[in-house]
Motif scaffolding. Sequence first.
Motif, PDB file in Angstrom:
ATOM      1  N   GLY A 270      48.864  52.249   3.250  1.00 20.58           N
ATOM      2  CA  GLY A 270      49.015  51.975   4.674  1.00 20.58           C
ATOM      3  C   GLY A 270      47.737  52.048   5.469  1.00 20.58           C
ATOM      4  N   THR A 271      46.637  51.587   4.901  1.00 16.16           N
ATOM      5  CA  THR A 271      45.362  51.588   5.613  1.00 16.16           C
ATOM      6  C   THR A 271      44.723  50.222   5.497  1.00 16.16           C
ATOM      7  N   GLU A 272      44.143  49.757   6.594  1.00 11.48           N
ATOM      8  CA  GLU A 272      43.493  48.450   6.571  1.00 11.48           C
ATOM      9  C   GLU A 272      42.086  48.522   5.999  1.00 11.48           C
ATOM     10  N   LEU A 273      41.603  49.740   5.700  1.00  8.92           N
ATOM     11  CA  LEU A 273      40.245  49.920   5.167  1.00  8.92           C
ATOM     12  C   LEU A 273      39.218  49.304   6.115  1.00  8.92           C
ATOM     13  N   GLY A 274      39.453  49.520   7.411  1.00  8.82           N
ATOM     14  CA  GLY A 274      38.637  48.883   8.437  1.00  8.82           C
ATOM     15  C   GLY A 274      37.382  49.655   8.788  1.00  8.82           C
ATOM     16  N   GLU A 275      36.551  49.012   9.562  1.00 12.08           N
ATOM     17  CA  GLU A 275      35.224  49.514   9.899  1.00 12.08           C
ATOM     18  C   GLU A 275      35.255  50.855  10.618  1.00 12.08           C
ATOM     19  N   THR A 276      36.148  51.029  11.584  1.00 12.30           N
ATOM     20  CA  THR A 276      36.111  52.243  12.397  1.00 12.30           C
ATOM     21  C   THR A 276      36.637  53.466  11.670  1.00 12.30           C
ATOM     22  N   ASP A 277      37.146  53.302  10.462  1.00 14.00           N
ATOM     23  CA  ASP A 277      37.528  54.446   9.639  1.00 14.00           C
ATOM     24  C   ASP A 277      36.638  54.613   8.416  1.00 14.00           C
ATOM     25  N   TYR A 278      36.071  53.516   7.904  1.00 17.14           N
ATOM     26  CA  TYR A 278      35.351  53.571   6.635  1.00 17.14           C
ATOM     27  C   TYR A 278      33.876  53.171   6.740  1.00 17.14           C
ATOM     28  N   ASP A 279      33.456  52.703   7.908  1.00 18.30           N
ATOM     29  CA  ASP A 279      32.067  52.239   8.007  1.00 18.30           C
ATOM     30  C   ASP A 279      31.525  52.458   9.417  1.00 18.30           C
ATOM     31  N   LEU A 280      31.627  53.709   9.901  1.00 14.11           N
ATOM     32  CA  LEU A 280      31.130  54.010  11.241  1.00 14.11           C
ATOM     33  C   LEU A 280      29.606  53.914  11.332  1.00 14.11           C
ATOM     34  N   THR A 281      28.942  53.870  10.207  1.00 14.52           N
ATOM     35  CA  THR A 281      27.495  53.659  10.217  1.00 14.52           C
ATOM     36  C   THR A 281      27.153  52.166  10.253  1.00 14.52           C
ATOM     37  N   PHE A 282      28.162  51.329  10.141  1.00 21.04           N
ATOM     38  CA  PHE A 282      28.005  49.869  10.246  1.00 21.04           C
ATOM     39  C   PHE A 282      26.969  49.313   9.257  1.00 21.04           C
ATOM     40  N   ASP A 283      26.986  49.867   8.046  1.00 23.49           N
ATOM     41  CA  ASP A 283      26.017  49.398   7.046  1.00 23.49           C
ATOM     42  C   ASP A 283      26.692  48.800   5.815  1.00 23.49           C
ATOM     43  N   GLY A 284      28.025  48.691   5.844  1.00 20.80           N
ATOM     44  CA  GLY A 284      28.728  48.130   4.701  1.00 20.80           C
ATOM     45  C   GLY A 284      28.621  48.966   3.452  1.00 20.80           C
ATOM     46  N   GLY A 285      28.436  50.287   3.608  1.00 25.83           N
ATOM     47  CA  GLY A 285      28.134  51.129   2.459  1.00 25.83           C
ATOM     48  C   GLY A 285      29.315  51.782   1.775  1.00 25.83           C
ATOM     49  N   PHE A 286      30.540  51.451   2.166  1.00 24.63           N
ATOM     50  CA  PHE A 286      31.708  52.038   1.499  1.00 24.63           C
ATOM     51  C   PHE A 286      32.109  51.129   0.346  1.00 24.63           C
ATOM     52  N   HIS A 287      31.895  51.601  -0.886  1.00 22.04           N
ATOM     53  CA  HIS A 287      32.167  50.787  -2.062  1.00 22.04           C
ATOM     54  C   HIS A 287      33.140  51.510  -2.999  1.00 22.04           C
ATOM     55  N   LEU A 288      34.052  50.742  -3.565  1.00 19.23           N
ATOM     56  CA  LEU A 288      34.990  51.264  -4.554  1.00 19.23           C
ATOM     57  C   LEU A 288      34.750  50.535  -5.872  1.00 19.23           C
ATOM     58  N   ASP A 289      34.331  51.269  -6.885  1.00 21.73           N
ATOM     59  CA  ASP A 289      34.072  50.652  -8.182  1.00 21.73           C
ATOM     60  C   ASP A 289      35.231  50.828  -9.145  1.00 21.73           C
ATOM     61  N   GLY A 290      36.149  51.756  -8.858  1.00 21.49           N
ATOM     62  CA  GLY A 290      37.313  51.947  -9.712  1.00 21.49           C
ATOM     63  C   GLY A 290      38.404  50.944  -9.392  1.00 21.49           C
TER      64      GLY A 290
END
Length: 530
Positions: A270-290
């Motif tokens: 139930g999460t959109e994986l959106g910027e304001t929860d996962y990328d507040l640094t605005f650098d696109g640095g949240f990565h999932l490799d699994g």
Amino acid sequence: MSNCAQRLLDLLVAHGIDTVFGIPGVHTVELYRGLPDSGLKHVTPRHEQGAGFMADGYARATGKPAACFIISGPGMTNIATAMGQALADSVPMLVISSVNRRDTLGRGQGRLHELPDQQRTLAGVSVFSHTLQTPEALPEVLARAFAIFKSARPGPVHIEIPLDVMPQACPALVPKTTEVFPPAAPEAALAWAADWLADAERPLLLLGGGCAAASDAVRALVERLDAPAMTTINAKGVLGCDHPLDLGACASLPAGRELAHHADVVLALGTELGETDYDLTFDGGFHLDGRLIRVDIDAQQLARNQAADLALLADVGEVAQGLLARLPTQASRAGAERVAHTRTALALRDAEDVAPYAGFLDTLREALPDATIVGDSTGPVYAGNFIAEMPAPRRWFNSATGYGTLGYGLPAALGAALGVPERPVIALVGDGGLMFTLGELATARACRVPLAVVIWNNAGYGEIRRYMDAQDVPRLGVDLPAPDFVTLAKSLDCYGVRVSTGAALHQALSASRQAPGPTLIEVEAHRWSA
């Protein structure tokens, strides 16, 4: 025989609506003819944006929608900002408006409150926007709205009623009771997800606002998997306070991202994986490799922001229960140890942007431990998004996520207080944001709600000021004089007090519960001492 406007009231009650926020106008007066005898509670805000924010806060606190009665033209453009915030955060809201006569629509004749195309103007901040052409279509259109509220990703629904349709005779309309269920995942998909999770060595859960209505099942699933869980701002409280597997909203921070990067299976609920929860640094640095398993009630959301390996279009609660039935007894994956290690690396309470507010937030919780805290975009709210812990969901929400509007805190807190009158509610606002909707303090007084309005007064737009300094931009438009809030509160027959210490804040908050109306508590940021 009643008219269309009066039948609307009957149908709203039949669908479970009990509260309406609205400002009467010449174009909506017909909606008010039968309102006193309808059983609906009506609250009059001082601005249509306030009406929308109140309905938003009411829905987030209660889990059910309220209605707004809004005039055509300026009323609708005024409420559009509140609808945008609700749409971004998947908050149900029913907006009923007037619109000019059907034979005049789109003709540009300069009529009162005329927009070139009001329905299309509001469609961009609605799940859907509909112009009612005949009274007979009313039950179907309303049923469509409530089907979305109950079984799809919710948001604002706008229904406009032309001035010549409102007074038309309308036969008694008894809505057919329809039990609406959200989508459920196929057995094969649940089995596949359960196999992946059972075999995982380093699983991670990402919990979004879609978990709020299924907190018991989600908590049981987290514990069964013995896996760390990151919660978005709108999922705060899903795991309760001090849960050993709860990492909170840390996905934008290096230690949180490191944990996510090394997870071998990630379950996003139930999460959109959106910027304001996962990328507040605005650098696109949240990565999932699994491997990523996504569960959402919105099919389009399953393909946004992060590509899933397995996507389940289904209700979060149903999936959580389905996985619990298929997973073996609790595995030992050192989940608490992984969380403790990450928390130590995060050191959130010592962080530069958080530490100045930690004692302040502690005082709020100590004074009113059961309170719902509704925030605007202000320093303590940003800090609380990282460190505040709630005993249950729907107790912490604000406009610092999603659409990110200002002026939300006070009216949304009033809506929450009206929805859950048995629970203390704190509006946590900045002096800059409060000025957007300050008039709603008068609404709170008229409603006789014992609302605590806590103002973090840093003499302007402190967060933007800080950002300007960091970017080496000259300060312009951010150092703003504020009114004397205490005197202003007294002029509205509210209690006002100025504090600068934790003890004084604690005392004012405790006393607010016995007040006959709102209590405005101004915290002088430059003098604050916990």
